[in-house]
Design a protein around this motif. Structure first.
Motif, short mmCIF file in Angstrom:
data_model
loop_
_atom_site.label_atom_id
_atom_site.label_comp_id
_atom_site.label_asym_id
_atom_site.label_seq_id
_atom_site.Cartn_x
_atom_site.Cartn_y
_atom_site.Cartn_z
N PHE A 22 0.75 -1.22 -0.01
CA PHE A 22 -0.04 -0.24 0.19
C PHE A 22 0.96 1.34 0.07
O PHE A 22 2.16 1.13 0.30
CB PHE A 22 -1.07 -0.02 1.32
N ASP A 23 0.34 2.46 -0.48
CA ASP A 23 0.90 3.52 -0.27
C ASP A 23 0.11 4.72 0.43
O ASP A 23 -0.59 4.38 1.30
CB ASP A 23 1.54 3.99 -1.55
N TYR A 24 0.37 5.95 0.02
CA TYR A 24 -0.56 7.10 0.75
C TYR A 24 -2.02 6.89 0.91
O TYR A 24 -2.53 6.37 0.16
CB TYR A 24 -0.18 8.37 -0.03
N LEU A 25 -2.36 7.39 2.01
CA LEU A 25 -3.69 7.56 2.13
C LEU A 25 -4.30 8.86 2.30
O LEU A 25 -3.21 9.96 2.80
CB LEU A 25 -4.26 6.94 3.74
N THR A 26 -5.41 9.58 1.89
CA THR A 26 -5.80 10.82 2.37
C THR A 26 -7.47 10.70 2.62
O THR A 26 -8.01 9.98 2.39
CB THR A 26 -5.52 11.78 1.19
N ILE A 27 -7.87 11.35 3.62
CA ILE A 27 -9.44 11.58 3.79
C ILE A 27 -10.01 12.77 3.23
O ILE A 27 -9.65 13.84 3.10
CB ILE A 27 -9.41 11.67 5.43
N ASP A 28 -11.15 12.29 2.51
CA ASP A 28 -12.09 13.31 1.96
C ASP A 28 -13.08 13.67 3.05
O ASP A 28 -14.03 13.09 3.44
CB ASP A 28 -12.71 12.65 0.68
N GLU A 29 -12.87 14.68 3.65
CA GLU A 29 -13.62 15.01 4.65
C GLU A 29 -15.22 15.31 4.49
O GLU A 29 -15.99 15.23 5.40
CB GLU A 29 -13.24 16.42 5.70
N ASP A 30 -15.35 15.77 3.07
CA ASP A 30 -16.76 16.07 2.88
C ASP A 30 -17.69 14.94 2.73
O ASP A 30 -18.62 14.91 3.29
CB ASP A 30 -16.76 16.83 1.43
N ASP A 31 -17.16 13.99 1.93
CA ASP A 31 -17.88 12.72 1.89
C ASP A 31 -17.41 11.77 3.17
O ASP A 31 -18.24 10.59 3.17
CB ASP A 31 -17.66 11.99 0.64
N HIS A 32 -16.55 12.10 3.90
CA HIS A 32 -16.05 11.20 4.89
C HIS A 32 -15.67 9.92 4.37
O HIS A 32 -16.00 8.62 4.54
CB HIS A 32 -17.17 10.69 6.03
N TYR A 33 -14.81 9.81 3.16
CA TYR A 33 -14.17 8.80 2.56
C TYR A 33 -12.74 8.75 2.78
O TYR A 33 -12.12 9.68 2.97
CB TYR A 33 -14.24 8.87 0.99
N LEU A 34 -12.26 7.68 3.03
CA LEU A 34 -10.70 7.31 3.00
C LEU A 34 -10.41 6.67 1.84
O LEU A 34 -10.96 5.80 1.19
CB LEU A 34 -10.31 6.10 4.14
N LEU A 35 -9.23 7.66 1.14
CA LEU A 35 -8.85 7.16 -0.06
C LEU A 35 -7.48 6.53 0.06
O LEU A 35 -6.58 7.00 0.64
CB LEU A 35 -8.66 8.31 -1.12
N SER A 36 -7.41 5.38 -0.38
CA SER A 36 -6.28 4.27 -0.17
C SER A 36 -5.51 3.94 -1.68
O SER A 36 -6.00 3.23 -2.18
CB SER A 36 -6.45 3.01 0.51
N ALA A 37 -4.33 4.38 -1.80
CA ALA A 37 -3.55 4.20 -2.94
C ALA A 37 -2.85 2.52 -2.69
O ALA A 37 -2.27 2.57 -1.69
CB ALA A 37 -2.44 5.24 -3.29
N ARG A 38 -2.92 1.87 -3.71
CA ARG A 38 -2.19 0.64 -3.52
C ARG A 38 -1.33 0.32 -4.56
O ARG A 38 -1.83 -0.34 -5.72
CB ARG A 38 -3.46 -0.54 -3.41
N LEU A 39 -0.17 0.62 -4.39
CA LEU A 39 1.01 0.62 -5.27
C LEU A 39 0.98 -0.66 -6.13
O LEU A 39 1.06 -0.63 -7.32
CB LEU A 39 2.26 1.29 -4.50
N ALA A 40 1.35 -1.86 -5.29
CA ALA A 40 1.61 -3.04 -5.99
C ALA A 40 0.49 -3.69 -6.56
O ALA A 40 0.61 -4.73 -7.30
CB ALA A 40 2.48 -3.82 -5.03
#
Lengths: 119, 236
Positions: B47-65
């Protein structure tokens, strides 16, 4: 890199010397170096709790506390699975999110959620 | 008797000191696991970076491999979308006013533009080598993406979804951050242990400062020495 814009500080996860470096954005100079667990990667700051978290690939989340803008201390190397390179914080709930690709050395794909203990 | 008591006291103190030194939890437990849940895709892939979309309350998770990026509902802990065509996804950054997020795709050297309403990649921007961390400077509508191996910083106009500038460095570029108070972008030049400051108005580097313990000492010593000799020269 993570930021504390209010206190004009940047927090740097330095991979090579495994030091969490606090950089003063007014003086343009580092003011503190704190040792981390092996393989430090993504760093995040929770201003509500004054905590800095660093995901360390060797199997820990390094947890530091900001006593004030100039003083920092390590609280814990919180043990997690090996190969956790990243972390996110929900600043409203102070919850941490860490994806895991291993469980005791076996392949996995899951998200683990932690609450901050502040007693 | 007194000697024995002192020895005992010393022994107890030494044990306490050693316990404190080697305890993995000397300051008490700081985190407690709440839950965990499985994610799609194969196990064992990084996995790699994560970020949070506070408007929609989403966690965005990049999965490199796995070449995937997950959109996770933080309220239900459910994966609401798996975004494909994000080959080698490392960085992920949310742009709230446009309901889009951007992935740094290290395997095909592109920046992916993902529309959150459609939950799919709508555009890919060709960039330098190995795009990685990114940050959004909201007042300027600019996304800064570090091309780590390309030793560059790509500047994306998020209203046009075009790369409008590429800043070149003589070092690999680390995770950038936008400072909303100073209205500057900070960038770690990781080969050189240099902290660089970019003005998003002009996209010019306006400062470079040493970060490492020894580099800083050397820099201050060099600067102080130059100042000392300059003053000595002036006095002569």
């Amino acid at each position: 890199m993570a930021l504390d814009p209010e206190h004009h500080r940047a927090f740097l996860s330095c991979e090579r010397n495994e030091l969490m470096t606090v950089f003063d954005l007014d003086k343009h100079a580092p003011i503190a170096f704190l040792k981390m667990h092996g393989g430090p990667d993504v760093i995040k700051f929770d201003p509500g709790l004054g905590r800095i978290y660093v995901a360390c690939y060797s199997g820990a989340i390094a947890v530091f506390h900001q006593d004030d803008a100039d003083h920092y201390r390590k609280l814990e190397d919180f043990r997690v699975q090996h190969a956790v390179p990243t972390v996110a914080i929900d600043l409203k709930t102070h919850r941490l999110y860490t994806p895991e690709q291993e469980e005791d050395g076996k392949p996995a794909a899951r998200m683990v959620v932690y609450a901050a203990v502040t007693n | 008797m007194r000697t024995k008591l002192l020895s005992l006291q010393f022994g107890v103190c030494a044990c306490m000191a050693l316990a404190g030194l080697f305890s993995p939890n000397a300051f008490g437990q700081t985190l407690k696991q709440v839950t965990k849940y499985d994610l799609p895709g194969p196990g064992g892939k990084r996995f790699d970076y994560l970020t949070i979309d506070e408007d929609d309350h989403y966690l965005l998770s990049a999965r490199l491999a796995a070449g995937q990026t997950y959109v996770i509902d933080l309220g239900t802990n459910k994966v609401v979308a798996t975004i494909t065509d994000t080959s080698g996804a490392e960085g992920v950054e949310y742009v709230p006013e446009l309901k889009k997020f951007y992935t740094s795709n290290a395997h095909d050297n592109t920046i992916g533009v993902v529309d959150l309403k459609q939950m799919k990649v709508v555009k890919k921007l060709k960039t330098e080598s190995k795009p990685d961390g990114s940050t959004y400077a909201a007042p300027f509508h600019k996304l800064y993406v570090s091309d780590e191996r390309g030793k560059a910083e790509a500047v994306v106009d998020v209203q046009k979804d075009e790369i409008i500038n590429t800043l070149l460095f003589d070092s690999e570029t680390g995770m950038p951050q936008y400072d909303p108070v100073a209205r500057k972008v900070y960038l770690n030049l990781q080969d050189q242990n240099i902290f660089a400051i970019i003005d998003p108005v002009t996209d010019q580097v306006i400062g470079r400062y040493p970060v490492g313990k020894w580099e800083t000492t050397a820099w201050h010593w060099t600067r102080n020495t130059i100042v000392h000799f300059s003053r000595a020269k002036e006095m002569n």
